[in-house]
Design a protein around this motif. Structure first.
Motif, PDB file in Angstrom:
ATOM      1  N   LEU A 187       0.566  -1.213   0.195  1.00  0.00           N
ATOM      2  CA  LEU A 187      -0.079  -0.128   0.026  1.00  0.00           C
ATOM      3  C   LEU A 187       0.474   1.466   0.405  1.00  0.00           C
ATOM      4  O   LEU A 187       0.487   2.227  -0.695  1.00  0.00           O
ATOM      5  N   LEU A 188       1.712   1.290   0.542  1.00  0.00           N
ATOM      6  CA  LEU A 188       2.888   2.250   0.903  1.00  0.00           C
ATOM      7  C   LEU A 188       3.829   2.590  -0.523  1.00  0.00           C
ATOM      8  O   LEU A 188       3.712   3.874  -1.247  1.00  0.00           O
ATOM      9  N   ALA A 189       3.669   1.496  -1.489  1.00  0.00           N
ATOM     10  CA  ALA A 189       4.651   1.583  -3.133  1.00  0.00           C
ATOM     11  C   ALA A 189       2.687   1.941  -4.001  1.00  0.00           C
ATOM     12  O   ALA A 189       2.790   3.107  -4.998  1.00  0.00           O
ATOM     13  N   LEU A 190       1.472   2.132  -3.072  1.00  0.00           N
ATOM     14  CA  LEU A 190       0.600   2.393  -4.352  1.00  0.00           C
ATOM     15  C   LEU A 190       1.035   3.909  -4.009  1.00  0.00           C
ATOM     16  O   LEU A 190       0.324   4.627  -5.297  1.00  0.00           O
ATOM     17  N   GLY A 191       0.866   4.352  -3.353  1.00  0.00           N
ATOM     18  CA  GLY A 191       0.692   5.569  -2.606  1.00  0.00           C
ATOM     19  C   GLY A 191       1.460   6.903  -3.315  1.00  0.00           C
ATOM     20  O   GLY A 191       2.114   7.258  -2.655  1.00  0.00           O
ATOM     21  N   SER A 192       2.946   5.476  -3.489  1.00  0.00           N
ATOM     22  CA  SER A 192       3.537   6.851  -3.485  1.00  0.00           C
ATOM     23  C   SER A 192       4.042   6.444  -5.395  1.00  0.00           C
ATOM     24  O   SER A 192       3.897   8.249  -6.165  1.00  0.00           O
ATOM     25  N   LYS A 193       3.354   5.033  -6.192  1.00  0.00           N
ATOM     26  CA  LYS A 193       3.155   5.757  -7.524  1.00  0.00           C
ATOM     27  C   LYS A 193       2.311   4.363  -8.025  1.00  0.00           C
ATOM     28  O   LYS A 193       3.084   2.951  -7.645  1.00  0.00           O
ATOM     29  N   SER A 194       1.292   4.615  -8.662  1.00  0.00           N
ATOM     30  CA  SER A 194       0.222   3.303  -8.925  1.00  0.00           C
ATOM     31  C   SER A 194       0.678   2.619 -10.078  1.00  0.00           C
ATOM     32  O   SER A 194       0.457   0.909 -10.047  1.00  0.00           O
ATOM     33  N   VAL A 195       2.034   3.133 -10.635  1.00  0.00           N
ATOM     34  CA  VAL A 195       2.443   1.623 -11.233  1.00  0.00           C
ATOM     35  C   VAL A 195       2.860   0.651 -10.949  1.00  0.00           C
ATOM     36  O   VAL A 195       3.106  -0.721 -11.331  1.00  0.00           O
ATOM     37  N   THR A 196       2.668   0.732  -9.374  1.00  0.00           N
ATOM     38  CA  THR A 196       3.365  -0.789  -8.675  1.00  0.00           C
ATOM     39  C   THR A 196       2.600  -1.441  -8.910  1.00  0.00           C
ATOM     40  O   THR A 196       2.379  -2.196  -7.971  1.00  0.00           O
ATOM     41  N   ALA A 197       1.557  -1.250  -8.755  1.00  0.00           N
ATOM     42  CA  ALA A 197       0.508  -2.145  -8.929  1.00  0.00           C
ATOM     43  C   ALA A 197       0.281  -3.637  -9.570  1.00  0.00           C
ATOM     44  O   ALA A 197      -0.627  -4.704  -9.480  1.00  0.00           O
ATOM     45  N   THR A 198       1.036  -3.168 -10.716  1.00  0.00           N
ATOM     46  CA  THR A 198       1.880  -4.802 -11.225  1.00  0.00           C
ATOM     47  C   THR A 198       2.153  -5.262 -10.490  1.00  0.00           C
ATOM     48  O   THR A 198       3.273  -6.626 -10.629  1.00  0.00           O
ATOM     49  N   LEU A 199       2.734  -5.616  -9.061  1.00  0.00           N
ATOM     50  CA  LEU A 199       3.180  -6.528  -8.444  1.00  0.00           C
ATOM     51  C   LEU A 199       2.870  -7.578  -7.977  1.00  0.00           C
ATOM     52  O   LEU A 199       3.547  -8.347  -7.844  1.00  0.00           O
ATOM     53  N   PRO A 200       2.110  -7.856  -8.148  1.00  0.00           N
ATOM     54  CA  PRO A 200       0.996  -8.798  -7.705  1.00  0.00           C
ATOM     55  C   PRO A 200       1.140  -9.981  -9.130  1.00  0.00           C
ATOM     56  O   PRO A 200       1.626 -11.298  -8.785  1.00  0.00           O
TER      57      PRO A 200
END
Length: 647
Positions: A187-200
């Protein structure tokens, strides 16, 4: 002896290699450490109204309080501002440290994964450190590390890799606490930049690579909440880009087929820049997709063919397919299927592939290690020497590239040397020149070039109007430019404000000025300068003094450091019955923040003279003359204090 070697190797992995990584990153980015603010950096460093504790609350609770709704990122900027204020060195150093930390996390992550594949510890560690060193020095990362605004990349990647490490620990232990902690990091990653949504999705690829197969209950089900959160934040970002940032209009109107073909073109463009990082630039040429897309069929066919071949080869070797999926999948948000504002300038940018390049570099390091492991000792040493040479060349290129980020003029002249038709680079260069004394003619020429390349760009008309307005003989041209800007963008608050300011200087046009200031505030209710300008107009009419007071107060609430507005407010108060003490307090507030602010000393002197405090008035006007000996009005007022009948 073997035990001693193991101890040395352990110390090297624990302390030596992280220090080597830090040294490599510093060597690459030393020229940029003292770089100035670039392009939209001021929109990321907290504005005055966001620097307080209440401002921190607004970062989280108001979507439009910041340029993008990335509350974790802007909280980081808020904390950094508390430490080093507007000093750019601190922000650059933070990016360097974050980039180094990501390199180290990558090394740790890869070591763990290769150990899970049954590789020897030394080989697993070597792959991790090689990938980390490659990521540390690759020139493609310069735009993300040397540009303050892209702390969204460096910060989000730290959380991304940390979440990946913690989740892989959960995949082994199945501990709920570990899962919760990993979810928090995600969630901290998403709150920094939403491109991290690809992590899962990336984790599923990694689990498949290490295990050979995926199980729904064990592998996929725990990632469903992460996938849902990532999709929600990703779609929200796309909506925000469309509705609030401006990723809409004819420039973004592409058919689905065109977007598919564009995706193939973008994919190979980024892969090419990774493999051969030359001619890197801040803005690349913007492709004419409707005209060129059909010629890109080959890129799409090649991407599909590579995917098919790697899929067919997966039973023999899973690594190449995993690496390809990680790279292409992490790039998916930037492949053109979603509109983002920078597509207005170019469909590609180096910072778009900062996250995706991690997978490519990890795959390259693994491939090199596997190949070298099959060679003899001498050949292996030569291969390692070649790796060191490649890293050295990349470090030199990164160092040279980062040197361009020392200031806007250097960076955007370099950009225009490679892409002369980049209208946005001309625009940024124009605003840079306009901010420097004696360079108005150069700025005007750049604004004219922007208008030639992109006649519909309202900011070019606004910027040209602002420069022309400095010349009395060009005021009419300035007004015309502001009007063109408003015609192109009717809700352009800054253009309405500047137009109102120019109209207010023309006798008989005060009512029109008020109309423009009010239009500015309808578009941008928290526009501090427009509030102050409107207050100045209302202050001229006794019937509108209450409105003037209200607008001054709102302007100063929004921006306590707006000294000229506070002085104007104090001057108005000084002429209202019983408000002299409040006026004196306003002047004092300015001088507390800036003891050398001449207008506050001059206004305070006038107030003292009006209330019979001659000695205090004399002291203030003497201060004015000490600060500016050319201030003849202060000299005249001092002489009047000595005249018979002076108050």
């Amino acid at each position: 002896m073997q035990q001693g070697n193991q101890g040395w190797s352990r110390h090297l992995n624990t302390w030596g290699m992280p220090l080597v990584l830090l040294a490599l990153v510093l060597a690459c980015y030393w020229p940029a450490l003292h770089g100035r603010m670039l392009w939209d950096d001021p929109a990321h460093v907290p504005r005055p109204d966001l620097q307080s504790w209440s401002g921190l609350g607004r970062i989280w609770t108001e979507m439009r309080a910041t340029q993008q709704y990335y509350p974790v990122l802007f909280t980081a900027f808020w904390l950094e501002h508390r430490v080093w204020g507007d000093e750019t060195f601190g922000y650059h150093l933070a990016n360097v440290v974050l980039h180094t930390l990501s390199c180290w996390l990558l090394a740790v992550l890869l070591r763990r994964l290769w150990l899970a594949r049954g590789r020897p510890p030394e080989m697993a560690a070597g792959i991790g450190w090689l990938a980390a060193a490659l990521f540390a020095v690759h020139p493609i990362c310069v735009e993300s590390v040397a540009w303050i605004s892209e702390q969204k990349n460096t910060l989000s990647l730290v959380f991304y890799l940390s979440a990946a490490l913690v989740y892989l620990e959960f995949a082994t232990t199945r501990r709920l606490g570990t899962y919760v902690f990993g979810s928090f990091l995600f969630l901290l990653a998403l709150g920094s930049k939403s491109v991290t949504a690809t992590l899962p999705a990336a984790l599923l690829v990694v689990l498949w690579w290490t295990q050979g197969r995926l199980q729904w209950r064990r592998d996929a089900l725990p990632l469903v909440p992460w996938l849902a959160a990532g999709m929600a934040l990703g779609l929200f970002t796309a909506w925000f880009e469309h509705h609030w940032i401006g990723a809409e209009g004819m420039a973004f109107e592409l058919t689905f087929l065109q977007r598919v073909l564009l995706a193939g073109r973008i994919l190979w463009f980024y892969l090419g820049k990774l493999a051969w990082p030359v001619d890197l630039t801040f803005f690349y040429a913007r492709w004419d997709v409707p005209a060129e897309a059909l010629g890109w069929v080959g890129y799409l066919v090649a991407a599909v063919a590579v995917t098919g071949l790697l899929w067919a080869w997966r039973a023999r070797m899973r690594g190449p397919l995993a690496g390809w999926l990680l790279f292409a999948g992490s790039l998916f948000p930037a492949l053109g299927f979603f509109n983002v504002y920078p597509f207005l300038f170019s469909y590609v940018a180096d910072h778009f592939q900062y996250l995706a390049s991690v997978g490519a570099m990890a795959s390259a390091a693994g491939g090199v290690a596997v190949v070298l492991a099959g060679w003899g000792r001498t050949a292996r040493r030569l291969g390692l020497a070649a790796c060191v040479l490649v890293l050295a060349v990349l470090a030199v290129l990164a160092n040279r590239q980062s040197a361009l980020y020392r200031d806007k003029e250097t960076l955007f002249r370099a950009t225009l040397a490679r892409v002369p038709a980049s209208w946005i680079a001309h625009q940024i260069l124009a605003t840079t020149l306009a901010a420097e004394s004696g360079r108005d003619d150069e700025a005007i020429a750049e604004y004219r070039e922007v208008q030639r390349l992109n006649p519909a760009y309202a900011d070019a008309h606004f910027g040209l109007g602002a420069v022309l307005a400095r010349r009395t003989e060009s005021r009419g041209e300035a007004i015309a430019e502001y009007e063109r800007a408003i015609a192109l963008r009717p809700d352009y608050a800054e253009a309405h404000n500047n137009l109102g300011f120019e109209l207010a200087r023309i006798p008989g046009r005060a009512a029109e000025a008020v109309t423009e200031f009010e239009a500015a505030l309808r578009s941008k209710p928290e526009f501090d300068v427009a509030h102050a300008n409107l207050a100045d107009q209302f202050a001229r009419s006794p019937a509108h003094v209450p409105e003037a007071v209200a607008h001054y107060q709102e302007a100063l609430r929004l921006n306590p450091g707006l000294h000229w507005a506070r002085c104007h407010f104090a001057y108005l108060l000084s002429r209202l019955p019983g408000k002299q003490d409040e006026a004196r307090a306003e002047y004092a507030a300015v001088l507390q923040l800036d003891p050398n602010y001449i207008d506050a000393h001059n206004g305070l002197a006038l107030l003292y003279a009006m209330t019979g405090r001659i000695a205090d008035a004399r002291r203030e006007w003497e201060t004015v003359l000490r600060l500016d000996p050319r201030m003849e009005s202060a000299r005249r007022n001092l002489r009047r204090l000595d005249e018979p009948g002076a108050p």
